[in-house]
Design an enzyme around this catalytic site. Structure first.
Site, PDB file in Angstrom:
ATOM      1  N   HIS A  57       0.855  -1.180   0.000  1.00  0.00           N
ATOM      2  CA  HIS A  57       0.000   0.000   0.000  1.00  0.00           C
ATOM      3  C   HIS A  57       0.896   1.237   0.000  1.00  0.00           C
ATOM      4  O   HIS A  57       2.015   1.214   0.535  1.00  0.00           O
ATOM      5  CB  HIS A  57      -0.886   0.023   1.244  1.00  0.00           C
ATOM      6  CG  HIS A  57      -1.971  -0.994   1.229  1.00  0.00           C
ATOM      7  ND1 HIS A  57      -3.153  -0.813   1.914  1.00  0.00           N
ATOM      8  CD2 HIS A  57      -2.071  -2.211   0.646  1.00  0.00           C
ATOM      9  CE1 HIS A  57      -3.934  -1.868   1.744  1.00  0.00           C
ATOM     10  NE2 HIS A  57      -3.285  -2.733   0.972  1.00  0.00           N
ATOM     11  N   GLU A  59       0.941   3.930   1.732  1.00  0.00           N
ATOM     12  CA  GLU A  59       1.381   4.400   3.046  1.00  0.00           C
ATOM     13  C   GLU A  59       2.562   3.582   3.567  1.00  0.00           C
ATOM     14  O   GLU A  59       3.561   4.135   4.037  1.00  0.00           O
ATOM     15  CB  GLU A  59       0.250   4.313   4.074  1.00  0.00           C
ATOM     16  CG  GLU A  59      -0.970   5.125   3.722  1.00  0.00           C
ATOM     17  CD  GLU A  59      -2.038   4.302   3.011  1.00  0.00           C
ATOM     18  OE1 GLU A  59      -1.713   3.574   2.038  1.00  0.00           O
ATOM     19  OE2 GLU A  59      -3.205   4.381   3.433  1.00  0.00           O
ATOM     20  N   CYS A  87      -6.324   2.149   5.767  1.00  0.00           N
ATOM     21  CA  CYS A  87      -6.972   0.924   6.220  1.00  0.00           C
ATOM     22  C   CYS A  87      -6.359   0.511   7.564  1.00  0.00           C
ATOM     23  O   CYS A  87      -5.455   1.169   8.071  1.00  0.00           O
ATOM     24  CB  CYS A  87      -6.786  -0.185   5.183  1.00  0.00           C
ATOM     25  SG  CYS A  87      -5.071  -0.743   5.026  1.00  0.00           S
TER      26      CYS A  87
END
Length: 154
Positions: A57, A59, A87
């Site tokens: 992801h 991030e 998330c």
């Protein structure tokens, strides 16, 4: 709380550029940047499809890169700017990095873990609760996501 300072808007524009790169590669358009002392030290986008890695992801990748730049896993003097509310996995990684501040654009009503479904960042049991600012260029972030998923359905 939403504070749209020019620094966060500029960083979010870079994150939106990263999100567009993810979309062009067939991945969910999410981009993230890490800002340290007013400068972007890491910028990444989702790479799950390209790497066949469920943890790739934006991030997580940006936090990894920033840690390498600063030679420390502690990112307490940094701000993570991301186009979509993180998330659970990304909120946990962000919290574990001891990030100084989290800024995000669009809410994530399907998997958001900083306000929409859960609130990892403000759970006092976790010991680190950085400020979270949301809604920065949220509409632009949301449009990228809507267009991406609409193209997948057609």
């Amino acid at each position: 709380m939403t504070v749209q300072t020019s620094a966060f808007i500029d960083a979010m524009r870079v994150a939106l550029g990263e999100a567009r790169l993810a979309s062009a590669a067939g991945d969910v358009p999410v981009g993230a940047v890490v800002v340290h002392q007013g400068k972007i030290i890491a910028q990444r986008h989702n790479e799950r499809e390209a790497s066949n890695d469920p943890t790739a992801h934006a991030e997580v990748l940006a936090l990894r890169d920033a840690s390498q730049v600063l030679n420390s896993w502690r990112l307490d003097e940094c701000t993570l700017v991301v186009t979509l509310e993180p998330c659970v996995m990304c909120a946990g990684a962000t919290q574990s990095s001891r990030i100084g501040r989290l800024v995000y654009g669009a809410a994530n009503f399907e998997a958001g873990a900083t306000a929409s479904l859960y609130n990892v960042m403000s759970d006092p049991r976790l010991g680190h609760n950085p400020p979270v600012e949301h809604g920065v260029l949220a509409e632009e972030s949301a449009v990228l996501l809507k267009e991406f998923f609409a193209s997948k359905r057609s």
